[in-house]
Design an enzyme around this catalytic site. Sequence first.
Site, PDB file in Angstrom:
ATOM      1  N   ASP A 114     -18.533  28.343 -85.179  1.00  7.90           N
ATOM      2  CA  ASP A 114     -18.472  29.762 -85.543  1.00  7.90           C
ATOM      3  C   ASP A 114     -17.601  30.548 -84.570  1.00  7.90           C
ATOM      4  O   ASP A 114     -16.998  31.555 -84.943  1.00  7.90           O
ATOM      5  CB  ASP A 114     -19.875  30.394 -85.530  1.00  7.90           C
ATOM      6  CG  ASP A 114     -20.806  29.780 -86.552  1.00  7.90           C
ATOM      7  OD1 ASP A 114     -20.385  28.836 -87.238  1.00  7.90           O
ATOM      8  OD2 ASP A 114     -21.954  30.239 -86.646  1.00  7.90           O
ATOM      9  N   ASP A 204     -15.112  35.245 -87.979  1.00  8.52           N
ATOM     10  CA  ASP A 204     -15.794  34.115 -87.358  1.00  8.52           C
ATOM     11  C   ASP A 204     -14.879  32.906 -87.531  1.00  8.52           C
ATOM     12  O   ASP A 204     -14.238  32.749 -88.593  1.00  8.52           O
ATOM     13  CB  ASP A 204     -17.122  33.812 -88.066  1.00  8.52           C
ATOM     14  CG  ASP A 204     -18.273  34.681 -87.573  1.00  8.52           C
ATOM     15  OD1 ASP A 204     -18.025  35.693 -86.887  1.00  8.52           O
ATOM     16  OD2 ASP A 204     -19.433  34.334 -87.886  1.00  8.52           O
ATOM     17  N   HIS A 252     -18.953  31.880 -93.881  1.00  7.17           N
ATOM     18  CA  HIS A 252     -18.367  30.616 -93.419  1.00  7.17           C
ATOM     19  C   HIS A 252     -17.957  29.705 -94.581  1.00  7.17           C
ATOM     20  O   HIS A 252     -18.733  29.451 -95.493  1.00  7.17           O
ATOM     21  CB  HIS A 252     -19.298  29.874 -92.441  1.00  7.17           C
ATOM     22  CG  HIS A 252     -19.633  30.732 -91.259  1.00  7.17           C
ATOM     23  ND1 HIS A 252     -20.721  30.520 -90.460  1.00  7.17           N
ATOM     24  CD2 HIS A 252     -19.003  31.831 -90.746  1.00  7.17           C
ATOM     25  CE1 HIS A 252     -20.750  31.446 -89.505  1.00  7.17           C
ATOM     26  NE2 HIS A 252     -19.711  32.250 -89.671  1.00  7.17           N
ATOM     27  N   ASP A 254     -17.391  26.528 -94.705  1.00  7.19           N
ATOM     28  CA  ASP A 254     -17.663  25.089 -94.701  1.00  7.19           C
ATOM     29  C   ASP A 254     -18.923  24.638 -95.441  1.00  7.19           C
ATOM     30  O   ASP A 254     -19.368  23.499 -95.278  1.00  7.19           O
ATOM     31  CB  ASP A 254     -17.612  24.526 -93.269  1.00  7.19           C
ATOM     32  CG  ASP A 254     -18.399  25.343 -92.270  1.00  7.19           C
ATOM     33  OD1 ASP A 254     -18.989  26.373 -92.664  1.00  7.19           O
ATOM     34  OD2 ASP A 254     -18.431  24.955 -91.089  1.00  7.19           O
ATOM     35  N   CYS A 359     -20.726  22.857 -88.620  1.00  6.59           N
ATOM     36  CA  CYS A 359     -21.051  24.029 -87.796  1.00  6.59           C
ATOM     37  C   CYS A 359     -21.375  23.630 -86.363  1.00  6.59           C
ATOM     38  O   CYS A 359     -21.049  24.358 -85.425  1.00  6.59           O
ATOM     39  CB  CYS A 359     -22.298  24.733 -88.332  1.00  6.59           C
ATOM     40  SG  CYS A 359     -22.271  25.105 -90.066  1.00  6.59           S
TER      41      CYS A 359
END
Length: 381
Positions: A114, A204, A252, A254, A359
Amino acid sequence: MTAQNETRATIVSSWNEWDPLKHVIVGRADGTMVQAPEPAIERDWPDHGFPLGTYGPLPKEMETRANQQLDNFAKLLEDRGIRVDRPTPLDFSQEVRTPDWEQNSMFGCMPPRDVLLTVGNEIIEATMSQRARWYEYLCYRPLLEQYFKEDPNFRWEAAPKPRLADDTYKKDYWREWDKKSKAEKEKAIYELDWVLTEKEPCFDAADIGRAGKDLFVYRSSVTNEAGVEWLRRHFPNHRIHPVWFYEDNPIHIDATFVVLRPGLTLANRKRKPLTPNMLQFFKKNDWEVVECAKPFLDDYPPLSFCSPWLSMNTLMLDPKTICVDAQEKEQMEQFDRLGLEVIPVPFIDVSAFGGGLHCATADVYREGNCEDYFPHQIEGF
Ligand code: NVA
Protein backbone atom coordinates in the site's frame (compact mmCIF):
# COMPACT_ATOMS: atom_id res chain seq x y z
CA MET A 1 17.99 -14.85 6.55
CA THR A 2 19.65 -17.95 5.14
CA ALA A 3 23.40 -17.94 4.41
CA GLN A 4 22.61 -17.72 0.69
CA ASN A 5 20.41 -14.68 1.17
CA GLU A 6 22.84 -12.86 3.44
CA THR A 7 25.24 -12.62 0.52
CA ARG A 8 22.69 -11.15 -1.90
CA ALA A 9 23.78 -7.58 -2.54
CA THR A 10 21.11 -4.90 -2.35
CA ILE A 11 19.90 -3.79 -5.76
CA VAL A 12 16.61 -1.98 -6.09
CA SER A 13 14.93 -2.77 -9.39
CA SER A 14 11.52 -4.08 -10.36
CA TRP A 15 9.53 -3.14 -13.44
CA ASN A 16 6.55 -5.45 -13.37
CA GLU A 17 4.56 -7.97 -11.34
CA TRP A 18 6.08 -11.18 -12.71
CA ASP A 19 9.81 -11.20 -13.50
CA PRO A 20 11.87 -13.54 -11.24
CA LEU A 21 11.61 -12.21 -7.69
CA LYS A 22 14.86 -12.06 -5.69
CA HIS A 23 14.28 -9.57 -2.88
CA VAL A 24 11.03 -8.57 -1.21
CA ILE A 25 9.61 -6.93 1.90
CA VAL A 26 7.01 -8.94 3.84
CA GLY A 27 4.84 -7.04 6.36
CA ARG A 28 4.17 -7.75 10.03
CA ALA A 29 0.86 -7.93 11.92
CA ASP A 30 2.21 -6.55 15.23
CA GLY A 31 -0.05 -4.03 16.93
CA THR A 32 -2.45 -3.55 13.99
CA MET A 33 -5.44 -1.45 14.96
CA VAL A 34 -9.07 -1.20 14.06
CA GLN A 35 -8.32 2.41 13.26
CA ALA A 36 -10.07 5.34 14.89
CA PRO A 37 -12.73 7.10 12.80
CA GLU A 38 -11.60 9.88 10.48
CA PRO A 39 -13.05 11.67 7.44
CA ALA A 40 -11.58 9.07 5.05
CA ILE A 41 -13.00 6.00 6.75
CA GLU A 42 -15.14 4.79 9.63
CA ARG A 43 -15.23 1.21 10.86
CA ASP A 44 -18.53 -0.19 12.09
CA TRP A 45 -18.32 -3.78 13.28
CA PRO A 46 -20.79 -4.02 16.20
CA ASP A 47 -20.98 -7.83 16.00
CA HIS A 48 -17.26 -8.11 16.67
CA GLY A 49 -16.81 -5.56 19.43
CA PHE A 50 -16.13 -2.43 17.35
CA PRO A 51 -19.34 -0.46 16.81
CA LEU A 52 -19.13 2.85 14.94
CA GLY A 53 -16.89 5.33 16.73
CA THR A 54 -14.83 2.74 18.62
CA TYR A 55 -11.31 1.61 17.86
CA GLY A 56 -8.49 -0.44 19.34
CA PRO A 57 -5.98 -3.21 18.67
CA LEU A 58 -7.09 -6.33 16.86
CA PRO A 59 -7.33 -9.27 19.31
CA LYS A 60 -3.96 -10.72 20.35
CA GLU A 61 -4.84 -14.28 19.28
CA MET A 62 -5.70 -13.01 15.78
CA GLU A 63 -2.39 -11.16 15.65
CA THR A 64 -0.45 -14.27 16.68
CA ARG A 65 -2.11 -16.38 13.97
CA ALA A 66 -1.53 -13.70 11.33
CA ASN A 67 2.14 -13.40 12.27
CA GLN A 68 2.54 -17.18 12.09
CA GLN A 69 1.19 -17.14 8.53
CA LEU A 70 3.36 -14.16 7.58
CA ASP A 71 6.50 -15.80 9.07
CA ASN A 72 5.67 -19.05 7.28
CA PHE A 73 5.29 -17.18 3.98
CA ALA A 74 8.59 -15.32 4.55
CA LYS A 75 10.34 -18.65 5.20
CA LEU A 76 8.83 -20.22 2.09
CA LEU A 77 10.23 -17.35 0.02
CA GLU A 78 13.65 -17.57 1.70
CA ASP A 79 13.77 -21.30 1.10
CA ARG A 80 13.43 -20.49 -2.61
CA GLY A 81 16.46 -18.20 -2.45
CA ILE A 82 14.53 -14.92 -2.16
CA ARG A 83 15.87 -12.32 0.28
CA VAL A 84 13.12 -11.22 2.66
CA ASP A 85 13.21 -8.04 4.77
CA ARG A 86 10.65 -7.04 7.37
CA PRO A 87 9.41 -3.60 8.53
CA THR A 88 9.79 -2.17 12.03
CA PRO A 89 6.35 -1.76 13.63
CA LEU A 90 5.54 1.39 15.61
CA ASP A 91 3.13 1.75 18.49
CA PHE A 92 0.06 2.04 16.28
CA SER A 93 -2.22 2.73 19.24
CA GLN A 94 -0.65 6.17 19.66
CA GLU A 95 -2.40 9.40 18.78
CA VAL A 96 -0.81 11.21 15.85
CA ARG A 97 -1.05 14.79 14.66
CA THR A 98 0.14 17.40 12.20
CA PRO A 99 -0.59 21.15 12.32
CA ASP A 100 -3.82 20.36 10.38
CA TRP A 101 -5.34 17.49 12.36
CA GLU A 102 -5.24 15.01 15.22
CA GLN A 103 -6.00 11.35 14.81
CA ASN A 104 -6.64 8.97 17.70
CA SER A 105 -4.77 5.97 16.27
CA MET A 106 -2.56 4.71 13.47
CA PHE A 107 -3.22 1.47 11.57
CA GLY A 108 -0.36 -1.08 11.16
CA CYS A 109 2.37 -2.31 8.80
CA MET A 110 1.09 -5.57 7.38
CA PRO A 111 0.62 -4.29 3.80
CA PRO A 112 3.87 -2.73 2.50
CA ARG A 113 2.34 -2.82 -1.01
CA ASP A 114 0.00 0.00 0.00
CA VAL A 115 2.85 2.33 0.91
CA LEU A 116 5.83 1.49 -1.33
CA LEU A 117 5.76 1.74 -5.11
CA THR A 118 8.80 0.24 -6.85
CA VAL A 119 9.34 1.28 -10.45
CA GLY A 120 12.75 0.37 -11.78
CA ASN A 121 15.49 1.55 -9.41
CA GLU A 122 13.08 3.87 -7.63
CA ILE A 123 10.92 3.30 -4.55
CA ILE A 124 8.30 5.97 -3.89
CA GLU A 125 6.62 6.36 -0.54
CA ALA A 126 2.99 6.91 -1.57
CA THR A 127 1.06 9.88 -0.20
CA MET A 128 -1.60 7.66 1.41
CA SER A 129 -5.00 9.27 1.98
CA GLN A 130 -6.03 8.25 5.48
CA ARG A 131 -4.77 10.13 8.50
CA ALA A 132 -4.24 6.86 10.38
CA ARG A 133 -1.80 5.84 7.64
CA TRP A 134 0.03 9.16 7.18
CA TYR A 135 3.08 8.06 9.23
CA GLU A 136 3.13 4.43 8.09
CA TYR A 137 6.19 5.05 5.89
CA LEU A 138 8.25 5.31 9.09
CA CYS A 139 7.99 1.52 9.51
CA TYR A 140 9.94 1.12 6.26
CA ARG A 141 12.53 3.84 6.86
CA PRO A 142 15.14 1.50 8.47
CA LEU A 143 15.04 -0.63 5.30
CA LEU A 144 15.02 2.31 2.89
CA GLU A 145 17.95 3.90 4.71
CA GLN A 146 19.84 0.62 4.42
CA TYR A 147 19.06 0.26 0.69
CA PHE A 148 20.17 3.86 0.15
CA LYS A 149 23.55 3.09 1.72
CA GLU A 150 24.03 -0.21 -0.04
CA ASP A 151 22.81 0.50 -3.58
CA PRO A 152 24.39 3.62 -5.13
CA ASN A 153 21.78 3.59 -7.90
CA PHE A 154 18.73 3.42 -5.65
CA ARG A 155 16.44 6.43 -6.13
CA TRP A 156 14.53 7.01 -2.93
CA GLU A 157 11.52 9.25 -3.33
CA ALA A 158 8.56 10.42 -1.30
CA ALA A 159 5.49 11.79 -3.06
CA PRO A 160 4.39 15.16 -1.62
CA LYS A 161 2.97 14.55 1.83
CA PRO A 162 -0.70 15.54 1.61
CA ARG A 163 -2.11 17.91 4.20
CA LEU A 164 -5.23 15.71 4.67
CA ALA A 165 -7.01 18.72 6.14
CA ASP A 166 -10.80 18.80 6.13
CA ASP A 167 -10.96 20.10 2.55
CA THR A 168 -9.17 16.98 1.23
CA TYR A 169 -12.41 15.10 1.94
CA LYS A 170 -16.02 15.56 0.95
CA LYS A 171 -17.91 16.58 4.08
CA ASP A 172 -19.70 13.76 5.93
CA TYR A 173 -19.12 11.51 2.95
CA TRP A 174 -19.83 8.17 4.66
CA ARG A 175 -22.91 9.43 6.52
CA GLU A 176 -24.24 10.70 3.22
CA TRP A 177 -23.29 7.43 1.50
CA ASP A 178 -25.36 5.42 3.98
CA LYS A 179 -28.40 7.55 3.13
CA LYS A 180 -28.06 7.00 -0.61
CA SER A 181 -30.53 4.84 -2.54
CA LYS A 182 -29.28 2.01 -4.75
CA ALA A 183 -29.65 4.25 -7.80
CA GLU A 184 -27.71 7.06 -6.13
CA LYS A 185 -24.91 4.67 -5.19
CA GLU A 186 -24.79 3.42 -8.75
CA LYS A 187 -24.54 7.01 -9.98
CA ALA A 188 -21.61 7.59 -7.60
CA ILE A 189 -19.85 4.52 -8.99
CA TYR A 190 -20.20 5.74 -12.58
CA GLU A 191 -19.17 9.28 -11.66
CA LEU A 192 -16.20 8.22 -9.49
CA ASP A 193 -17.76 10.20 -6.68
CA TRP A 194 -15.54 8.99 -3.82
CA VAL A 195 -14.54 10.52 -0.51
CA LEU A 196 -11.50 12.47 -1.75
CA THR A 197 -11.77 15.93 -3.25
CA GLU A 198 -9.24 17.09 -5.84
CA LYS A 199 -7.59 19.50 -3.40
CA GLU A 200 -4.22 17.72 -3.53
CA PRO A 201 -2.69 14.57 -5.07
CA CYS A 202 -3.45 11.39 -3.15
CA PHE A 203 -2.63 7.80 -4.02
CA ASP A 204 -1.91 4.47 -2.39
CA ALA A 205 0.86 2.44 -4.03
CA ALA A 206 -1.42 -0.63 -4.18
CA ASP A 207 -3.60 1.13 -6.71
CA ILE A 208 -0.90 0.70 -9.33
CA GLY A 209 -0.42 -2.42 -11.46
CA ARG A 210 3.01 -2.44 -13.16
CA ALA A 211 3.65 -3.83 -16.62
CA GLY A 212 6.95 -2.35 -17.82
CA LYS A 213 6.32 0.90 -19.70
CA ASP A 214 2.61 0.78 -18.86
CA LEU A 215 1.25 1.51 -15.39
CA PHE A 216 -2.43 0.86 -14.64
CA VAL A 217 -3.74 3.13 -11.88
CA TYR A 218 -7.03 2.51 -10.10
CA ARG A 219 -9.08 5.73 -9.69
CA SER A 220 -10.26 4.42 -6.35
CA SER A 221 -11.51 5.94 -3.12
CA VAL A 222 -7.88 6.41 -2.03
CA THR A 223 -6.43 7.63 -5.36
CA ASN A 224 -7.83 10.81 -6.84
CA GLU A 225 -7.41 12.35 -10.28
CA ALA A 226 -4.67 14.66 -8.96
CA GLY A 227 -2.83 11.55 -7.69
CA VAL A 228 -3.01 10.01 -11.17
CA GLU A 229 -1.76 13.29 -12.64
CA TRP A 230 1.13 13.42 -10.17
CA LEU A 231 2.17 9.91 -11.25
CA ARG A 232 1.87 10.91 -14.91
CA ARG A 233 4.21 13.86 -14.45
CA HIS A 234 6.57 11.86 -12.24
CA PHE A 235 6.95 9.09 -14.83
CA PRO A 236 7.25 10.92 -18.16
CA ASN A 237 8.72 7.82 -19.82
CA HIS A 238 5.81 5.62 -18.81
CA ARG A 239 2.23 5.43 -20.03
CA ILE A 240 -0.23 5.94 -17.19
CA HIS A 241 -3.64 4.36 -17.70
CA PRO A 242 -6.30 5.30 -15.14
CA VAL A 243 -8.82 2.48 -14.76
CA TRP A 244 -12.05 2.06 -12.80
CA PHE A 245 -14.60 -0.66 -12.21
CA TYR A 246 -18.10 -1.33 -10.99
CA GLU A 247 -17.24 -1.48 -7.29
CA ASP A 248 -18.87 0.41 -4.44
CA ASN A 249 -15.87 0.85 -2.15
CA PRO A 250 -12.92 0.72 -4.50
CA ILE A 251 -9.59 0.36 -2.74
CA HIS A 252 -6.49 -1.05 -4.42
CA ILE A 253 -6.24 -2.67 -7.82
CA ASP A 254 -4.95 -6.06 -6.72
CA ALA A 255 -8.25 -7.75 -5.90
CA THR A 256 -9.96 -6.28 -8.94
CA PHE A 257 -7.65 -6.36 -11.94
CA VAL A 258 -4.27 -8.07 -11.94
CA VAL A 259 -1.60 -8.10 -14.65
CA LEU A 260 -0.26 -11.60 -14.12
CA ARG A 261 2.40 -12.01 -16.79
CA PRO A 262 2.94 -10.94 -20.43
CA GLY A 263 -0.26 -11.67 -22.32
CA LEU A 264 -2.40 -12.55 -19.30
CA THR A 265 -4.56 -10.56 -16.88
CA LEU A 266 -7.01 -11.71 -14.24
CA ALA A 267 -10.23 -9.73 -13.91
CA ASN A 268 -12.70 -9.75 -11.04
CA ARG A 269 -15.82 -11.57 -12.26
CA LYS A 270 -18.16 -9.16 -10.44
CA ARG A 271 -16.44 -5.77 -10.68
CA LYS A 272 -16.79 -5.03 -14.37
CA PRO A 273 -14.44 -2.54 -16.01
CA LEU A 274 -16.07 0.83 -16.66
CA THR A 275 -13.05 2.46 -18.30
CA PRO A 276 -13.77 3.19 -21.94
CA ASN A 277 -11.55 1.23 -24.34
CA MET A 278 -9.83 -0.80 -21.63
CA LEU A 279 -10.78 -4.26 -22.90
CA GLN A 280 -10.12 -3.17 -26.47
CA PHE A 281 -6.63 -2.08 -25.41
CA PHE A 282 -5.74 -5.52 -24.08
CA LYS A 283 -7.30 -7.27 -27.06
CA LYS A 284 -5.42 -5.11 -29.53
CA ASN A 285 -2.16 -6.12 -27.86
CA ASP A 286 -3.06 -9.84 -27.78
CA TRP A 287 -3.44 -9.93 -24.02
CA GLU A 288 -6.06 -12.26 -22.59
CA VAL A 289 -8.41 -10.94 -19.90
CA VAL A 290 -9.50 -13.98 -17.90
CA GLU A 291 -12.34 -13.79 -15.36
CA CYS A 292 -11.23 -15.04 -11.96
CA ALA A 293 -12.65 -18.19 -10.33
CA LYS A 294 -15.27 -18.16 -7.58
CA PRO A 295 -13.69 -17.16 -4.27
CA PHE A 296 -13.81 -19.49 -1.25
CA LEU A 297 -15.62 -17.03 1.04
CA ASP A 298 -19.06 -15.46 0.52
CA ASP A 299 -18.48 -12.46 2.73
CA TYR A 300 -15.86 -10.37 4.48
CA PRO A 301 -14.02 -12.25 7.29
CA PRO A 302 -14.62 -10.88 10.83
CA LEU A 303 -12.95 -7.51 11.52
CA SER A 304 -11.61 -7.39 7.97
CA PHE A 305 -12.12 -4.56 5.51
CA CYS A 306 -10.92 -6.90 2.74
CA SER A 307 -13.42 -8.76 0.62
CA PRO A 308 -13.50 -12.44 -0.46
CA TRP A 309 -11.79 -11.26 -3.66
CA LEU A 310 -8.47 -11.53 -1.90
CA SER A 311 -8.66 -14.83 -3.80
CA MET A 312 -7.12 -12.81 -6.67
CA ASN A 313 -4.47 -11.23 -4.47
CA THR A 314 -1.53 -13.38 -5.47
CA LEU A 315 2.24 -13.06 -5.78
CA MET A 316 4.13 -14.11 -8.90
CA LEU A 317 7.61 -15.48 -8.16
CA ASP A 318 8.42 -15.66 -11.87
CA PRO A 319 6.28 -15.78 -15.04
CA LYS A 320 5.34 -19.42 -14.35
CA THR A 321 5.04 -19.59 -10.56
CA ILE A 322 2.31 -18.07 -8.42
CA CYS A 323 1.64 -17.98 -4.67
CA VAL A 324 -2.09 -18.29 -3.89
CA ASP A 325 -4.03 -18.38 -0.62
CA ALA A 326 -4.29 -22.09 0.19
CA GLN A 327 -8.06 -21.97 0.80
CA GLU A 328 -8.75 -20.76 -2.77
CA LYS A 329 -9.14 -24.19 -4.39
CA GLU A 330 -11.07 -23.01 -7.45
CA GLN A 331 -8.68 -20.15 -8.11
CA MET A 332 -5.71 -22.52 -7.81
CA GLU A 333 -7.32 -24.93 -10.27
CA GLN A 334 -7.87 -22.10 -12.72
CA PHE A 335 -4.21 -21.04 -12.48
CA ASP A 336 -3.23 -24.65 -12.98
CA ARG A 337 -5.29 -24.79 -16.17
CA LEU A 338 -3.62 -21.57 -17.31
CA GLY A 339 -0.29 -23.39 -17.06
CA LEU A 340 1.03 -21.80 -13.86
CA GLU A 341 2.82 -23.69 -11.12
CA VAL A 342 0.75 -22.94 -8.00
CA ILE A 343 2.24 -22.63 -4.51
CA PRO A 344 -0.56 -22.77 -1.91
CA VAL A 345 0.17 -20.47 1.05
CA PRO A 346 -2.09 -20.47 4.16
CA PHE A 347 -3.00 -16.78 4.51
CA ILE A 348 -6.64 -16.25 5.48
CA ASP A 349 -5.74 -15.15 9.02
CA VAL A 350 -3.84 -12.18 7.59
CA SER A 351 -6.90 -10.65 5.89
CA ALA A 352 -8.02 -8.51 8.83
CA PHE A 353 -4.53 -7.03 9.02
CA GLY A 354 -4.87 -5.47 5.59
CA GLY A 355 -4.86 -7.90 2.71
CA GLY A 356 -3.55 -10.96 0.92
CA LEU A 357 -0.26 -12.15 -0.52
CA HIS A 358 0.22 -9.23 -2.90
CA CYS A 359 -0.69 -6.64 -0.26
CA ALA A 360 1.67 -8.25 2.27
CA THR A 361 4.69 -7.77 0.03
CA ALA A 362 6.60 -5.00 -1.74
CA ASP A 363 9.12 -5.72 -4.47
CA VAL A 364 12.73 -4.68 -4.00
CA TYR A 365 14.38 -6.66 -6.76
CA ARG A 366 13.09 -8.64 -9.72
CA GLU A 367 15.29 -9.56 -12.63
CA GLY A 368 14.56 -8.01 -16.02
CA ASN A 369 14.28 -4.60 -17.62
CA CYS A 370 11.63 -2.10 -18.59
CA GLU A 371 9.92 -3.63 -21.62
CA ASP A 372 7.12 -2.40 -23.86
CA TYR A 373 4.37 -5.04 -23.65
CA PHE A 374 1.75 -2.84 -25.33
CA PRO A 375 3.05 -1.59 -28.67
CA HIS A 376 -0.50 -0.74 -29.81
CA GLN A 377 -1.80 2.17 -27.79
CA ILE A 378 -5.38 3.45 -28.00
CA GLU A 379 -6.32 7.12 -28.09
CA GLY A 380 -8.00 8.10 -24.85
CA PHE A 381 -6.90 5.13 -22.74
N1 NVA B 1 -10.28 -3.48 -1.20
C1 NVA B 1 -10.05 -4.73 -1.82
C2 NVA B 1 -8.82 -5.41 -1.31
C3 NVA B 1 -7.64 -5.02 -2.05
C4 NVA B 1 -6.48 -5.91 -1.82
C5 NVA B 1 -11.18 -5.65 -1.55
O1 NVA B 1 -11.66 -5.66 -0.44
O2 NVA B 1 -11.56 -6.38 -2.43
